[in-house]
Design a protein around this motif. Structure first.
Motif, short mmCIF file in Angstrom:
data_model
loop_
_atom_site.label_atom_id
_atom_site.label_comp_id
_atom_site.label_asym_id
_atom_site.label_seq_id
_atom_site.Cartn_x
_atom_site.Cartn_y
_atom_site.Cartn_z
N ILE A 106 12.69 -9.36 0.42
CA ILE A 106 11.32 -9.56 -0.07
C ILE A 106 10.52 -8.27 0.09
CG2 ILE A 106 9.13 -10.74 0.42
CD1 ILE A 106 10.83 -13.24 1.08
N LEU A 107 10.64 -7.62 1.23
CA LEU A 107 9.91 -6.38 1.45
C LEU A 107 10.37 -5.26 0.51
CD1 LEU A 107 9.60 -6.33 5.34
CD2 LEU A 107 7.81 -6.80 3.67
N VAL A 108 11.65 -5.18 0.23
CA VAL A 108 12.16 -4.18 -0.70
C VAL A 108 11.64 -4.47 -2.11
CG1 VAL A 108 14.24 -3.30 -1.81
CG2 VAL A 108 14.16 -3.55 0.65
N PHE A 109 11.63 -5.73 -2.50
CA PHE A 109 11.10 -6.10 -3.81
C PHE A 109 9.62 -5.76 -3.92
CE2 PHE A 109 9.03 -9.21 -6.61
CZ PHE A 109 9.67 -8.92 -7.80
N VAL A 110 8.85 -6.05 -2.88
CA VAL A 110 7.42 -5.73 -2.87
C VAL A 110 7.21 -4.22 -2.93
CG1 VAL A 110 5.34 -5.79 -1.43
CG2 VAL A 110 6.70 -7.86 -1.75
N LEU A 111 8.02 -3.47 -2.19
CA LEU A 111 7.92 -2.01 -2.21
C LEU A 111 8.20 -1.46 -3.61
CD1 LEU A 111 7.65 0.69 -0.64
CD2 LEU A 111 10.11 0.57 -0.26
N ALA A 112 9.25 -1.93 -4.25
CA ALA A 112 9.60 -1.45 -5.59
C ALA A 112 8.54 -1.85 -6.61
CB ALA A 112 10.96 -1.98 -6.00
N SER A 113 8.03 -3.06 -6.51
CA SER A 113 7.00 -3.51 -7.45
C SER A 113 5.71 -2.71 -7.28
CB SER A 113 6.70 -5.00 -7.24
OG SER A 113 7.85 -5.76 -7.47
N VAL A 149 0.83 -1.20 0.00
CA VAL A 149 0.00 0.00 0.00
C VAL A 149 0.87 1.26 0.00
CG1 VAL A 149 -1.67 1.33 1.35
CG2 VAL A 149 -1.99 -1.12 1.04
N ALA A 150 1.92 1.25 0.81
CA ALA A 150 2.82 2.40 0.85
C ALA A 150 3.50 2.60 -0.51
CB ALA A 150 3.87 2.20 1.94
N GLY A 151 3.90 1.53 -1.15
CA GLY A 151 4.55 1.63 -2.46
C GLY A 151 3.61 2.19 -3.52
N LEU A 188 1.92 6.87 -6.84
CA LEU A 188 0.89 7.79 -7.33
C LEU A 188 1.30 9.25 -7.17
CD1 LEU A 188 -2.36 6.09 -6.02
CD2 LEU A 188 -1.65 6.34 -8.40
N ARG A 189 2.10 9.54 -6.16
CA ARG A 189 2.35 10.94 -5.82
C ARG A 189 3.79 11.39 -6.08
NH1 ARG A 189 2.39 15.69 -5.71
NH2 ARG A 189 2.14 17.00 -3.91
N PHE A 190 4.77 10.53 -5.81
CA PHE A 190 6.16 10.95 -5.82
C PHE A 190 6.97 10.24 -6.88
CE2 PHE A 190 4.70 11.48 -1.40
CZ PHE A 190 4.87 12.84 -1.29
N LYS A 191 8.18 10.72 -7.11
CA LYS A 191 9.09 10.13 -8.09
C LYS A 191 10.17 9.30 -7.39
CE LYS A 191 6.71 11.92 -11.25
NZ LYS A 191 5.58 11.14 -11.59
N ALA A 192 11.19 8.89 -8.12
CA ALA A 192 12.19 7.93 -7.67
C ALA A 192 12.90 8.26 -6.36
CB ALA A 192 13.21 7.68 -8.76
N PRO A 193 13.25 9.51 -6.07
CA PRO A 193 13.92 9.76 -4.78
C PRO A 193 13.07 9.35 -3.57
CG PRO A 193 14.28 11.62 -6.23
CD PRO A 193 13.29 10.71 -6.92
N ALA A 194 11.78 9.41 -3.72
CA ALA A 194 10.91 8.97 -2.62
C ALA A 194 11.02 7.46 -2.40
CB ALA A 194 9.46 9.35 -2.89
N LEU A 195 11.20 6.71 -3.47
CA LEU A 195 11.40 5.26 -3.34
C LEU A 195 12.69 4.95 -2.60
CD1 LEU A 195 10.50 2.37 -3.95
CD2 LEU A 195 11.70 2.56 -6.13
N ALA A 226 14.17 6.93 -0.42
CA ALA A 226 13.95 7.31 0.97
C ALA A 226 13.09 6.28 1.69
CB ALA A 226 13.30 8.69 1.03
N ALA A 227 12.08 5.75 1.02
CA ALA A 227 11.23 4.73 1.65
C ALA A 227 12.00 3.45 1.91
CB ALA A 227 10.02 4.45 0.76
N THR A 228 12.90 3.09 1.00
CA THR A 228 13.73 1.90 1.21
C THR A 228 14.67 2.11 2.39
OG1 THR A 228 13.61 1.43 -1.15
CG2 THR A 228 15.35 0.33 0.10
N ALA A 229 15.25 3.29 2.50
CA ALA A 229 16.12 3.59 3.64
C ALA A 229 15.32 3.58 4.94
CB ALA A 229 16.80 4.94 3.45
#
Length: 78
Positions: free
Chosen positions: A54-61, A10-12, A17-24, A26-29
């Motif tokens: 697994i969680l990082v892969f799910v977040l990126a997907s 859901v967070a990903g 929907l709202r942000f671009k790559a730097p937000a991804l 930051a979310a991974t960090a």
């Protein structure tokens, strides 16, 4: 683990929907910091490196799904 996968998905999507790559990035960090803190405090549900990946892969997907939703929605309108 299923709840964390759902929450990260859901967070990903919302990030996509709202942000671009730097937000991804930051979310991974933030995910890494949260997992390290969780394990350091000794709370139940120890997170291993495999679960983190697994969680990082799910977040990126989910982020990619969130990026593609507005394009798909605009394509079907016209």
């Amino acid at each position: 683990m299923l709840t964390s996968i759902f929450a990260v998905s859901v967070a990903g999507i919302l990030l996509g929907l709202r942000f671009k790559a730097p937000a991804l990035l930051a979310a991974t960090a933030l995910l890494l910091i949260g997992i390290v803190a969780w394990n350091y405090l000794g709370w139940p549900g120890h997170v291993t490196v495999g679960k983190f990946l697994i969680l990082v892969f799910v977040l990126a997907s989910a982020y990619l799904v969130g990026l593609s939703l507005p394009v798909y929605r605009n394509r079907n309108k016209g």
